[in-house]
Design a protein around this motif. Sequence first.
Motif, PDB file in Angstrom:
ATOM      1  N   SER A  30       0.814  -1.213   0.000  1.00 46.88           N
ATOM      2  CA  SER A  30       0.000   0.000   0.000  1.00 46.88           C
ATOM      3  C   SER A  30       0.846   1.262   0.000  1.00 46.88           C
ATOM      4  O   SER A  30       0.373   2.336  -0.355  1.00 46.88           O
ATOM      5  CB  SER A  30      -0.923   0.010   1.224  1.00 46.88           C
ATOM      6  N   ILE A  31       2.115   1.136   0.375  1.00 43.02           N
ATOM      7  CA  ILE A  31       3.004   2.294   0.425  1.00 43.02           C
ATOM      8  C   ILE A  31       3.799   2.438  -0.875  1.00 43.02           C
ATOM      9  O   ILE A  31       3.849   3.515  -1.469  1.00 43.02           O
ATOM     10  CB  ILE A  31       3.984   2.188   1.612  1.00 43.02           C
ATOM     11  N   ALA A  32       4.414   1.363  -1.324  1.00 40.82           N
ATOM     12  CA  ALA A  32       5.317   1.475  -2.474  1.00 40.82           C
ATOM     13  C   ALA A  32       5.205   0.316  -3.438  1.00 40.82           C
ATOM     14  O   ALA A  32       5.938   0.284  -4.428  1.00 40.82           O
ATOM     15  CB  ALA A  32       6.766   1.590  -1.979  1.00 40.82           C
ATOM     16  N   TRP A 167       3.704   2.973 -11.456  1.00 43.05           N
ATOM     17  CA  TRP A 167       2.547   3.864 -11.406  1.00 43.05           C
ATOM     18  C   TRP A 167       2.868   5.145 -10.650  1.00 43.05           C
ATOM     19  O   TRP A 167       2.483   6.242 -11.072  1.00 43.05           O
ATOM     20  CB  TRP A 167       1.370   3.156 -10.736  1.00 43.05           C
ATOM     21  N   ALA A 168       3.541   5.031  -9.523  1.00 43.72           N
ATOM     22  CA  ALA A 168       3.876   6.217  -8.733  1.00 43.72           C
ATOM     23  C   ALA A 168       4.727   7.183  -9.548  1.00 43.72           C
ATOM     24  O   ALA A 168       4.471   8.399  -9.565  1.00 43.72           O
ATOM     25  CB  ALA A 168       4.608   5.808  -7.452  1.00 43.72           C
ATOM     26  N   LEU A 169       5.724   6.661 -10.242  1.00 47.92           N
ATOM     27  CA  LEU A 169       6.587   7.509 -11.058  1.00 47.92           C
ATOM     28  C   LEU A 169       5.793   8.149 -12.192  1.00 47.92           C
ATOM     29  O   LEU A 169       5.984   9.331 -12.501  1.00 47.92           O
ATOM     30  CB  LEU A 169       7.748   6.689 -11.624  1.00 47.92           C
ATOM     31  N   THR A 183       0.380   7.917  -4.917  1.00 53.64           N
ATOM     32  CA  THR A 183       0.217   6.600  -4.290  1.00 53.64           C
ATOM     33  C   THR A 183      -1.254   6.226  -4.196  1.00 53.64           C
ATOM     34  O   THR A 183      -1.636   5.079  -4.450  1.00 53.64           O
ATOM     35  CB  THR A 183       0.859   6.594  -2.895  1.00 53.64           C
ATOM     36  N   GLY A 184      -2.101   7.185  -3.833  1.00 52.17           N
ATOM     37  CA  GLY A 184      -3.532   6.916  -3.758  1.00 52.17           C
ATOM     38  C   GLY A 184      -4.117   6.509  -5.097  1.00 52.17           C
ATOM     39  O   GLY A 184      -4.870   5.523  -5.195  1.00 52.17           O
ATOM     40  N   ALA A 227      -1.890   2.449   4.138  1.00 53.98           N
ATOM     41  CA  ALA A 227      -2.485   3.614   3.486  1.00 53.98           C
ATOM     42  C   ALA A 227      -2.633   4.776   4.462  1.00 53.98           C
ATOM     43  O   ALA A 227      -2.390   5.938   4.119  1.00 53.98           O
ATOM     44  CB  ALA A 227      -3.839   3.233   2.900  1.00 53.98           C
ATOM     45  N   LYS A 228      -3.038   4.479   5.700  1.00 50.62           N
ATOM     46  CA  LYS A 228      -3.166   5.534   6.705  1.00 50.62           C
ATOM     47  C   LYS A 228      -1.816   6.175   7.003  1.00 50.62           C
ATOM     48  O   LYS A 228      -1.725   7.394   7.231  1.00 50.62           O
ATOM     49  CB  LYS A 228      -3.783   4.962   7.982  1.00 50.62           C
TER      50      LYS A 228
END
Length: 275
Positions: A30-32, A167-169, A183-184, A227-228
């Motif tokens: 969920s983070i990376a 996806w993040a990049l 990230t979301g 996620a939190k």
Amino acid sequence: MFDLLSLDGLGPTVLLGLFFLAMLAGFVDSIAGGGGLLVIPALFAVGLTPAQVFGTSKLGACFGSFSASMTFVRRGEVELRPMVGIIAATFLGSVLGALTLQIIDAGILRGLIPFLLIAIAVYMLLAKNAGAFETHRRLGELAFALIFGIGLGFYDGFFGPGTGSFWALAYVTMAGYTLRRATGHAKIVNFTSNIAAFLVLAGGGHVLWGVGVILAAGQFIGARFGAKLVLSKGAKLVRPMLVIMSLAITARLLAQDPDHPLSRFGFSVWRAIVG
């Protein structure tokens, strides 16, 4: 195929271990991204076939990415309506990837992915302000959906390692999002590609449902906590995790392929150091 009570001869200690491992995988994913680094080797270790490993792990990944996605949506970090186009493109790409996986060896991508993951790690280390603030969008929504939705959707359905990092990049560099917002949004499209690939693999009878439900429960819980944490820490947490997971996935891929150019280079350097 749909016997939820079948746990395939695995003892309670093994099943409990898989549950807690799935929690950790959901948290990391969920983070990376990169939770599969934990789950997939464990499923191989308990005796599942390759097809069963990928099908069953996708069930857990679906629940983990869904849990993270809903956390980001509820906190107002993601609006689903503007994402309809990219969700549709990602679903299509993932279905095509999962279908292709059943007729072509995914190993054809193994040689390229380590270079891309190392590039992501280097970029995040050098571009220290990337994703810290919103920037201008470099690619229109339609082009972004067609290129990355279909492309990364196909990749996730066909092979998968590092999808979250890619996806993040993409969201940071092409859509101008912060790392937290990226990230979301990555979790939404990652859930889309997970569910599409899972449906294809489940239709082919490649899911062990008893084990999959245990993985799903663990990843659902772990992803919610992760996620939190992203929402509270933002780029300070996501950036180092992206670097760590990109390098960890690279190391695993290279360990599985000693003939890869990077593996041979690393071995040569090691021999030079130790004499």
